[in-house]
Design an enzyme around this catalytic site. Structure first.
Site, mmCIF file in Angstrom:
data_model
loop_
_atom_site.group_PDB
_atom_site.id
_atom_site.type_symbol
_atom_site.label_atom_id
_atom_site.label_comp_id
_atom_site.label_asym_id
_atom_site.label_seq_id
_atom_site.Cartn_x
_atom_site.Cartn_y
_atom_site.Cartn_z
ATOM 1 N N TYR A 160 31.907 40.594 47.413
ATOM 2 C CA TYR A 160 32.075 39.149 47.548
ATOM 3 C C TYR A 160 30.861 38.600 48.290
ATOM 4 O O TYR A 160 30.864 38.478 49.512
ATOM 5 C CB TYR A 160 33.364 38.843 48.309
ATOM 6 N N TYR A 193 32.532 33.379 37.981
ATOM 7 C CA TYR A 193 33.063 33.414 39.353
ATOM 8 C C TYR A 193 34.518 33.856 39.366
ATOM 9 O O TYR A 193 35.390 33.195 38.788
ATOM 10 C CB TYR A 193 32.921 32.033 39.994
#
Ligand SMILES: [Zn+2]
Lengths: 385, 138
Positions: free
Chosen positions: A339, A289
């Site tokens: 994203y 992440y």
């Protein structure tokens, strides 16, 4: 500890295009990704009986997707209130739901118009109620502002440099060059990184991830069902969700977090590796992440790929590159692909383990790590083929 | 001459936090101290996270502490609200009482802030009703 080692499979994946302005509803995006995940697996939508999503009131409820796709018998349509911590959490929750008999075949998705609609990076509600009354009145409002406070502690404690953070952004952009779906593919140099404008010190523009319109979905089934489906099964072999003490009153708040030089990863590492019976050296490809460059360093350290404080040198030595010791964010990550809140990382891990990642395939990848989270709580999975 | 209306986020006091914001209006930085275990806590809350007691007394903090972490906001968000304030510093400050508070560092160049820099509270009456606690180098 999660106890369902290799009992469940990611059997289908689906996504939309990643854009700055979809011109479509979030319902449309979510439905497209979910339908594509079922088709990828070769499973009729009539067989889906669970749908799980996560969002910040910036999406549409799972039940809306079920209704729109005409799914006849939805037993488990559930939404988690979550941000970056949620991408693996909802998939682990799907395995738990199936194990408990709440559903059999579960779609998990994240969908949003994150650039043209509600922009998570643009600030939160302006009224300072609840925990926000202790932060927003001081002009401490956006997520980049929240997370800059973390990287500062890493710099103070370990001497982490701009060039080390920059190497994260440069490496993932290089990977995005091999990914036709990525939103940012033009290579960047260290000079480009250092010259990119300061947003909130110590963060430059190129430390901060993209904003995207789009959706990603996976289909989770039991392992036996997976073997009858169209794709090579990708087994969920390990998983963990959690964080440390004083996780805060919401995802922004970390006022009481004990040590901002480390994040959730340090607290879930033992559960993650223990649930799979694996160790860091076993991982062939990692999708970590990367809402900000620094979060990669803290997860590398917290999960034990290097010692605390050595994330910067680890990256600088080239270990995250596709020919390095730990090829990471082979799709470009949140920094360069899109994203979609970490769900796109899971899709990439599945492609790598199927051997269908094309120009960005890591040869003979058998074990993949996916993570989701940057601050006080987060989730991770270990996948295998 | 008219001053423009204050357009930044204002705290919305609730039953837990009202004594804190009443304190800042009186130029006191007040913290809850647990009546059972003596631990201070911030932000305000109904339970002591150390011993779960609901009995607490509001005390006046020394207002002194040191910088734990800090950021310098360069790009204003929203632009129309903060464009005249950048660059400004937001910090997490470890108070002498053992709690951490988020605030602004004022009265110095934001680029001169360092870890562990000693600071002390100052009070900024931003509206007739709201006074924010800020910190300056001590
Ligand atoms: Zn107590």
């Amino acid at each position: 500890m999660w106890k369902l080692r290799d009992k469940y499979s990611i059997s289908g994946i689906g996504q939309t295009a990643f854009t700055k302005a979809s011109g479509r509803t979030v319902l449309d995006l979510a439905s497209e990704a979910c339908k594509a995940a079922a088709e990828d697996a070769g499973m009729a939508l009539d067989e889906i009986d669970g749908i799980i999503s996560f969002h910040f009131n910036d999406s549409i409820p799972a039940m809306a997707v079920a209704s729109n796709l005409g799914i006849p018998a939805v037993m488990h349509a559930v939404d988690y209130t979550a941000g970056g911590n949620g991408a693996n959490l909802i998939m682990l929750a799907a395995t738990a739901a199936i194990e408990a008999g709440l559903a059999r075949n579960v779609l998990c998705y994240r969908a949003m118009n994150g650039r043209s609609g509600f922009r998570l990076g643009g600030g939160r509600e302006f009224s300072a109620q609840g925990i926000t009354q202790y932060t927003a009145p001081f002009g401490w409002i956006t997520y980049p502002q929240a997370m800059a406070m973390w990287v500062r502690r890493h710099i103070v404690k370990y001497g982490t440099t701009a060039e080390q953070l920059g190497q994260v952004a440069i490496t993932f952009r290089e990977n995005a060059g091999r990914n036709e779906a990525a939103m940012q593919r033009a290579p960047i140099t260290m000079d480009d990184y250092l010259a990119s404008r300061m947003i909130v010190e110590p963060f430059r523009m190129l430390d901060i991830c993209l904003e995207s319109d789009g959706a990603c979905a996976v289909l989770i089934t039991g392992k036996d069902r997976a073997r009858d489906l169209r794709q090579k099964p990708v087994y969920i072999t390990g998983g963990a969700y959690g964080g440390g003490p004083s996780q805060g009153d919401d995802l922004f708040d970390a006022i009481r977090w004990p040590d901002h030089s480390q994040n959730y990863a340090a607290y879930i590492a033992d559960d993650l590796w223990g649930s799979a019976g694996l160790k860091p050296e076993d991982v062939d490809v990692a999708e970590i992440y990367d809402c900000f460059t620094y979060s990669v360093l803290m997860q590398l350290e917290g999960l034990g790929f290097c010692r605390p404080g050595e994330g910067g040198p680890f990256v600088q030595e080239g270990h995250l590159a596709r020919n390095g010791r730990l090829p990471t964010n082979t799709h470009g990550g949140l920094l360069s692909e899109a994203y979609i809140h970490g769900t796109n990382h899971v899709l990439e891990a599945v492609r790598q383990l199927r051997g269908t990642a094309g120009a960005r395939q890591i040869a003979d990848a058998e074990i993949a790590l996916t993570t989701a989270g940057a601050m006080t709580c987060g989730s991770a999975m270990l996948l295998r083929n | 001459m008219n001053t423009p209306a204050y357009n930044k986020p204002l705290p919305a006091p609730d039953p837990d936090s009202a004594p804190f914001w009443e304190g800042t209006r009186a130029h006191e930085l007040r913290l809850q101290r647990c009546d059972d275990c003596g631990t201070h806590r911030y932000p305000a809350g109904p339970h002591c996270p150390s011993c779960r007691s609901t009995r607490a007394t509001w005390i006046k903090s020394s207002g002194r502490g040191k910088v734990y972490s800090w950021i310098v906001v360069v790009h204003p968000v929203p632009k129309e609200v903060y464009h005249q304030d950048v660059p400004y510093a937001v910090a997490l400050i470890d108070l002498a009482e053992g709690v951490r508070i988020a605030s602004n560092i004022v009265g110095c160049d934001p680029r001169a802030i360092t870890a562990d820099m000693p600071v002390e509270v100052v009070f900024d009456a931003v509206t007739a009703d709201v006074t924010l606690p800020k910190f300056k180098p001590a």
